[in-house]
Every structure is written in C-alpha cells, then in structure tokens.
Design a protein around this motif. Structure first.
Motif, PDB file in Angstrom:
ATOM      1  N   LEU A 185      15.926 -66.366 -41.898  1.00 24.63           N
ATOM      2  CA  LEU A 185      14.827 -66.175 -40.949  1.00 24.63           C
ATOM      3  C   LEU A 185      14.848 -67.202 -39.820  1.00 24.63           C
ATOM      4  O   LEU A 185      14.330 -66.938 -38.732  1.00 24.63           O
ATOM      5  N   LEU A 186      15.452 -68.348 -40.062  1.00 30.33           N
ATOM      6  CA  LEU A 186      15.586 -69.350 -38.997  1.00 30.33           C
ATOM      7  C   LEU A 186      16.823 -69.101 -38.132  1.00 30.33           C
ATOM      8  O   LEU A 186      16.807 -69.346 -36.931  1.00 30.33           O
ATOM      9  N   ALA A 187      17.896 -68.622 -38.753  1.00 28.50           N
ATOM     10  CA  ALA A 187      19.155 -68.435 -38.024  1.00 28.50           C
ATOM     11  C   ALA A 187      19.034 -67.341 -36.960  1.00 28.50           C
ATOM     12  O   ALA A 187      19.613 -67.468 -35.878  1.00 28.50           O
ATOM     13  N   VAL A 188      18.282 -66.300 -37.251  1.00 28.89           N
ATOM     14  CA  VAL A 188      18.186 -65.189 -36.300  1.00 28.89           C
ATOM     15  C   VAL A 188      17.488 -65.601 -35.005  1.00 28.89           C
ATOM     16  O   VAL A 188      18.057 -65.451 -33.923  1.00 28.89           O
ATOM     17  N   PRO A 189      16.269 -66.138 -35.039  1.00 30.24           N
ATOM     18  CA  PRO A 189      15.640 -66.478 -33.753  1.00 30.24           C
ATOM     19  C   PRO A 189      16.279 -67.685 -33.052  1.00 30.24           C
ATOM     20  O   PRO A 189      16.270 -67.762 -31.834  1.00 30.24           O
ATOM     21  N   LEU A 190      16.835 -68.620 -33.835  1.00 24.11           N
ATOM     22  CA  LEU A 190      17.472 -69.787 -33.222  1.00 24.11           C
ATOM     23  C   LEU A 190      18.862 -69.467 -32.688  1.00 24.11           C
ATOM     24  O   LEU A 190      19.429 -70.232 -31.910  1.00 24.11           O
ATOM     25  N   LYS A 191      19.442 -68.353 -33.145  1.00 23.06           N
ATOM     26  CA  LYS A 191      20.799 -67.943 -32.753  1.00 23.06           C
ATOM     27  C   LYS A 191      21.795 -69.063 -33.000  1.00 23.06           C
ATOM     28  O   LYS A 191      22.614 -69.396 -32.156  1.00 23.06           O
ATOM     29  N   SER A 192      21.693 -69.656 -34.163  1.00 18.94           N
ATOM     30  CA  SER A 192      22.537 -70.789 -34.518  1.00 18.94           C
ATOM     31  C   SER A 192      22.730 -70.814 -36.028  1.00 18.94           C
ATOM     32  O   SER A 192      21.841 -70.417 -36.782  1.00 18.94           O
ATOM     33  N   TYR A 193      23.899 -71.275 -36.453  1.00 13.20           N
ATOM     34  CA  TYR A 193      24.141 -71.442 -37.888  1.00 13.20           C
ATOM     35  C   TYR A 193      23.811 -72.856 -38.347  1.00 13.20           C
ATOM     36  O   TYR A 193      23.488 -73.072 -39.491  1.00 13.20           O
ATOM     37  N   TRP A 194      23.916 -73.840 -37.454  1.00 13.46           N
ATOM     38  CA  TRP A 194      23.710 -75.222 -37.871  1.00 13.46           C
ATOM     39  C   TRP A 194      22.270 -75.691 -37.708  1.00 13.46           C
ATOM     40  O   TRP A 194      21.821 -76.562 -38.444  1.00 13.46           O
ATOM     41  N   GLN A 195      21.506 -75.140 -36.777  1.00  8.68           N
ATOM     42  CA  GLN A 195      20.138 -75.598 -36.582  1.00  8.68           C
ATOM     43  C   GLN A 195      19.225 -75.319 -37.793  1.00  8.68           C
ATOM     44  O   GLN A 195      18.401 -76.159 -38.134  1.00  8.68           O
ATOM     45  N   PRO A 196      19.355 -74.169 -38.468  1.00  7.64           N
ATOM     46  CA  PRO A 196      18.553 -73.992 -39.690  1.00  7.64           C
ATOM     47  C   PRO A 196      18.882 -75.029 -40.767  1.00  7.64           C
ATOM     48  O   PRO A 196      17.999 -75.446 -41.521  1.00  7.64           O
ATOM     49  N   LEU A 197      20.123 -75.461 -40.817  1.00 12.42           N
ATOM     50  CA  LEU A 197      20.490 -76.496 -41.788  1.00 12.42           C
ATOM     51  C   LEU A 197      19.819 -77.821 -41.449  1.00 12.42           C
ATOM     52  O   LEU A 197      19.415 -78.566 -42.348  1.00 12.42           O
ATOM     53  N   VAL A 198      19.702 -78.114 -40.152  1.00 12.09           N
ATOM     54  CA  VAL A 198      19.002 -79.331 -39.726  1.00 12.09           C
ATOM     55  C   VAL A 198      17.544 -79.252 -40.165  1.00 12.09           C
ATOM     56  O   VAL A 198      16.990 -80.208 -40.713  1.00 12.09           O
TER      57      VAL A 198
END
Length: 189
Positions: free
Chosen positions: A20-33
């Motif tokens: 759910l975080l990866a989709v709106p952020l369009k990033s794979y690493w930002q949800p991990l942060v």
C-alpha cells in the motif's frame, strides 16, 4: 495456536503495508524506509509494559498493531513532504531539513494528543478498564518512544538510500563504459 495466528497476521500486515505504500510512492525503497521505524514502536510498547509493571497480553499486541499505523502515518507525512520538495527542485539536504521542520509540529502533536487522550484510561482503576489498559500502554508508550526516533531516523535513512542509489548509478555507468570499451577494442574493424 493464537500465537501462530498472530505471527501470520503480522507478516501479512507487513506485506500489505509495503504494497500500500509502494503504489502511491512509486518506489520500492521508500516503503522500506518508512517501515524501518516500526520496531521502535514495539520496543516502546515493551518498555511501557515494563515501566508500568503490566504483563504483555493479546490486547498489548493489538495496541502494538495500532502503533504500527500511527508510526507509518508519521513517517509517511514526512516522506511525502520530502518528495514534494524534491519535485520542486530542492537539493537533497535542504529538502530533508525542510521536510523535517515543516512536519515536526504535526508529528509531535499526533503523539501528544494520543498519549494525553489515553491518559485517563491508563489511570483508570475500575475492573472494566483493566482489559483495555494493556492496549493503551502499548499505543501510548510505543508512540512516545517511536516519535523522536522517527524524526531522526527517517531523514537519515532517506539520505543513506539516496547515496546508495547514486552510487549504484555511478557503478552501473562505469560498468557500461568499461563493457563498451572492451567491445570496441575486441572488434576487428
């Protein structure tokens, strides 16, 4: 049996939070942060139980799940602001400082209002409230502990991840250049 079910639920919740975080952020690493701060909420909840001399229970675990939501929200608020500032063209360092300072009040107020709102329940002595107190302890202490860490770790991890991404791009560029040079030298023409 219940412990096994909770472990499976926790794994599924983590996967869903990431997706759910990866989709709106369009990033794979930002949800991990963002998710890197979650363990601090659990640690805060355990410290709160230890300080108040309450044993951990199933309801404590439900409070820890609630802490996950609040901590993810706090981190997401800061990261979203950072992304907006970067899109405006601000350099990394300045965007991190402005994101932290502009969202500091919102993040701290979330923590203060939640902890103050739970205080009457934490101080309640009636028998009916005793069942809810472990969840309130987990939520209040987990949030109190995780908030200052969120304010420092999220910008630090964003900076580290940004450095890692730029290093990977430079290495990829050098490998591409080295490969193209070898190919040119090896051709007979």
């Amino acid at each position: 049996e219940m412990k096994g079910g909770m472990k499976r639920a926790l794994v599924m919740i983590m996967i869903l939070i990431y997706a759910l975080l990866a989709v709106p952020l369009k990033s794979y690493w930002q949800p991990l942060v963002i998710m890197s701060v979650l363990p601090f909420g659990f640690v805060g909840a355990m410290i709160g139980h230890w300080l108040t001399d309450f044993p951990l229970s199933v309801l404590s675990f439900f409070g820890m799940l609630a802490v996950m939501g609040v901590v993810v929200n706090d981190s997401l608020v800061m990261l979203t602001r950072f992304n907006e500032l970067r899109k405006e063209g601000l350099p990394l360092q300045k965007a991190l400082v402005l994101a932290g300072s502009s969202r500091f009040r919102a993040i701290v107020l979330t923590t203060v209002t939640t902890a103050c709102g739970l205080l009457p329940l934490l101080l309640e002595t009636s028998e009916q409230a005793q069942y809810l107190i472990p969840a309130a302890i987990s939520l209040a202490w987990g949030e109190i502990f995780a908030t200052p860490i969120t304010l420092f770790i999220i910008p630090t991890l964003i900076h580290i991840a940004s450095d890692a991404v730029s290093l990977a791009k430079r290495l990829r560029g050098r490998l591409t250049t080295a490969t193209s040079c070898k190919t040119e030298k090896g051709t007979p023409f």
